[in-house]
Write a protein that holds these residues in place. Structure first.
Motif, mmCIF file in Angstrom:
data_model
loop_
_atom_site.group_PDB
_atom_site.id
_atom_site.type_symbol
_atom_site.label_atom_id
_atom_site.label_comp_id
_atom_site.label_asym_id
_atom_site.label_seq_id
_atom_site.Cartn_x
_atom_site.Cartn_y
_atom_site.Cartn_z
ATOM 1 N N LEU A 115 0.840 -1.211 0.000
ATOM 2 C CA LEU A 115 0.000 0.000 0.000
ATOM 3 C C LEU A 115 0.870 1.254 0.000
ATOM 4 C CD1 LEU A 115 -2.828 -0.991 2.507
ATOM 5 C CD2 LEU A 115 -3.004 -0.704 0.029
ATOM 6 N N ARG A 116 1.966 1.202 0.804
ATOM 7 C CA ARG A 116 2.846 2.368 0.889
ATOM 8 C C ARG A 116 3.483 2.699 -0.454
ATOM 9 N NH1 ARG A 116 4.685 0.925 5.822
ATOM 10 N NH2 ARG A 116 6.376 -0.235 4.882
ATOM 11 N N THR A 117 3.909 1.640 -1.178
ATOM 12 C CA THR A 117 4.596 1.917 -2.450
ATOM 13 C C THR A 117 3.607 2.415 -3.500
ATOM 14 O OG1 THR A 117 4.455 -0.448 -2.905
ATOM 15 C CG2 THR A 117 6.616 0.389 -2.256
ATOM 16 N N ARG A 118 2.321 2.038 -3.362
ATOM 17 C CA ARG A 118 1.315 2.529 -4.322
ATOM 18 C C ARG A 118 0.960 3.997 -4.094
ATOM 19 N NH1 ARG A 118 -2.553 -2.250 -3.727
ATOM 20 N NH2 ARG A 118 -1.217 -3.847 -4.573
#
Ligand code: ADQ
Length: 412
Positions: A408-411
C-alpha cells in the motif's frame, strides 16, 4: 507433502560454521559472555574463515529454499545460525515474504558493536520483511544497533533504510501447554508420579532442568543451594535438589570444563551434607523422556531457573503447566526472557547473587498456600493462553500484514 528437507553441509563447513561462528562467537556474544578471549591470535585468524563458512552455509540454505519456493509461500528463518539467510533469499526473489526470528537475547548495541562482522549481519537481517524477538528489550537493542552502527533511522515500527521499512517487534514464544496437561492424565505418567512421591517421601523436591550450558547458571544455582543448606541446618534432610543437565556441544572444551566443574561442586556438597542413606543433590547428566519429565515437573515443590541470560526459557513454562494440583513455586532469573511474562507469579532473582537466591529458596519452601495459589494462577493463565501455536500464528499473520502495508505504501 514433504515436511522436512535437509540441507547437507560438509564436515569442514559444520566445524567452521556451526561449532565455530555460531556456537563459539555468536552464542556467547548474544548472551553477554563476550567474544572468545583465549588464544586471541588464533581467534582473530580463524574469525574470517569462520564467517566465510557462515555465509557459505546460509547461502546453501537459501539455494534449497529457493529450489522449493512457490509464489505466495511464507519463509520463516529461525535463529542466530541464519542471520545471513534473509539477504540471500531476497537476492533470489525480492517478492519472497521473509520473516526472521531470534530465539536468544539480542544484546545491547554496545555488545553487538564488538563483533567484527556487526554491520554485515545487521544489514542481512534487515533484508527480511519482519524481524521478531522474544521481548521488547531485545527488539529495542536491535533497533539501537541499527541506528548506532548503521546510522539508519529507528521508527516506532522498526528500522527504515532509504524508504524501505523492516518491521521489528516482540513475539514472546510459548509452549504446547495442552500436551503437558494431558500427559499428566496418562497411566504411565501417574505411575511415575507415584514412584517419585514414594522415593522423595518426607522431603520437599526442588528441580532444575537445563542443557549443560554456561548461560544456564548451573554452578551458581548449586552454590546457592549449598548456601541455603549451610544457613538452614533444619532443612538438610528435608529437601532434595534434582538437577537434570543434558550435555550439549560435548566436543567444545568450554563445555567439557563446565561439566567437570558441576561434577566437582555436586560431589563436594553431597560429601558435605549427605548421609549414609540420602544425598541433597541428585545430578543427572542426561535427557529425560517426555513422560518422566512431566512426572518430575508435577512432583516438584520449587523449580529453580537461574539462567545468566536466556532468550525465553521454556522449562519455566513447562513447570507451570504441570503444577495445576501442586501449585509449586518458580524461582526465576531476571535475565531470562520469561521474567517479563512470568515475573508477577515467580520469585525473581539475580542468579549472580548467591545469597539472594539462597534466601529465595527459604522463602519458596515456606510460602503460605494462598500466596502460592495466587502466584500459580497468574502464571498458569499466561502459559495456557500464550501458547506456541498462538505465537506462530501471530508471527505469520503479522508478516502477511506487513507485506500488505508495504505494498500500500509503495502505491501511494
Ligand atoms: P534452549 O536454550 O534449549 O532454547 P529452553 O527454552 O529452556 O532452552 O528449552 C529447552 C527445552 O529442552 C525444553 O523443552 C526442555 O523440556 C528440554 N530439556 C532441557 N533439558 C532437558 C532434559 N534434561 N531432559 C529432557 N528435556 C530437556 C533456546 C533459547 C531459549 C528459548 C528457546 C525457545 O536458548 O531461551 O526459550 O530456544 O525459543
Amino acid at each position: 507433502m514433504q515436511r522436512c528437507i535437509p540441507v547437507f553441509l560438509d564436515e569442514e563447513t559444520v566445524h567452521q560454521y556451526y561449532n565455530g561462528y555460531c556456537n563459539n562467537i555468536l552464542w556467547p556474544l548474544f548472551h553477554y559472555l563476550g567474544l572468545p578471549q583465549e588464544d586471541r591470535l588464533a581467534t582473530t585468524r580463524s574469525f574470517q574463515s569462520q564467517f566465510a563458512a557462515y555465509k557459505k552455509a546460509n547461502q546453501m540454505f537459501a539455494d534449497v529454499v529457493n529450489e522449493h519456493y512457490k509464489e505466495g509461500d511464507v519463509v520463516w528463518c529461525h535463529d542466530y545460525h541464519l542471520m545471513f539467510l534473509p539477504k540471500c533469499l531476497k537476492e533470489y526473489n525480492n517478492k519472497m515474504k521473509v520473516g526472521w526470528f531470534l530465539h536468544t537475547p539480542f544484546p545491547s548495541s554496545e555488545i553487538h558493536r564488538t563483533l567484527p562482522s556487526r554491520s554485515e549481519l545487521l544489514k542481512s537481517v534487515l533484508a527480511a520483511d519482519l524481524v521478531g524477538f522474544h521481548t521488547y528489550d531485545y527488539a529495542r537493542h536491535f533497533v539501537s544497533a541499527c541506528t548506532r552502527i548503521l546510522g539508519l533511522e529507528g521508527t516506532p515500527d522498526g528500522v527504515e533504510d532509504q524508504g524501505k521499512l523492516t518491521r521489528v517487534a516482540a513475539f514472546p514464544i510459548g509452549i504446547d501447554s495442552d500436551r503437558f496437561i494431558q500427559a499428566l492424565e496418562l497411566p504411565q505418567v501417574k505411575d511415575h508420579i507415584k514412584d517419585l512421591k514414594d522415593r522423595f517421601a518426607g522431603r520437599k523436591v526442588m528441580l532444575g532442568v537445563d542443557r549443560l550450558d554456561m548461560i544456564k547458571g548451573i554452578p551458581q544455582k548449586i552454590l546457592a543451594f549449598e548456601k541455603f543448606l549451610e544457613e538452614n541446618p533444619i532443612w538438610r534432610d528435608k529437601v532434595v535438589l534434582v538437577q537434570i543437565a543434558v550435555p550439549t556441544r560435548t566436543d567444545v572444551p568450554e563445555y567439557q570444563k563446565l561439566s567437570c566443574e558441576v561434577h566437582e561442586i555436586v560431589g563436594r556438597i553431597n560429601g558435605r551434607f549427605g548421609t549414609l542413606t540420602t544425598v541433597p543433590i541428585h545430578h543427572l547428566d542426561r535427557s529425560l523422556d517426555f513422560h518422566a519429565l512431566c512426572a518430575l515437573y508435577a512432583v516438584t515443590d520449587v523449580a529453580l531457573v537461574t539462567s545468566l541470560r536466556d532468550g525465553m526459557n521454556l522449562v519455566s513454562y513447562e513447570f507451570v503447566a504441570c503444577q495445576a494440583s501442586k501449585k509449586g513455586v518458580l524461582i526465576l532469573s531476571e535475565f531470562a526472557g520469561a521474567a517479563q511474562s512470568l515475573g508477577a507469579g515467580a520469585i525473581l532473582v539475580n542468579p549472580w547473587n548467591v545469597t539472594e537466591v539462597a534466601a529465595s529458596i527459604g522463602y519458596a519452601l515456606t510460602m503460605p498456600a494462598d500466596e502460592r495459589e495466587k502466584r500459580h494462577r497468574h502464571n498458569f493463565t499466561h502459559v495456557t493462553t500464550h501458547t506456541s501455536q498462538e505465537w506462530a500464528e501471530t508471527f505469520v499473520s503479522e508478516l502477511n500484514d506487513t507485506i500488505v502495508e508495504a505494498q500500500l505504501r509503495t502505491r501511494q
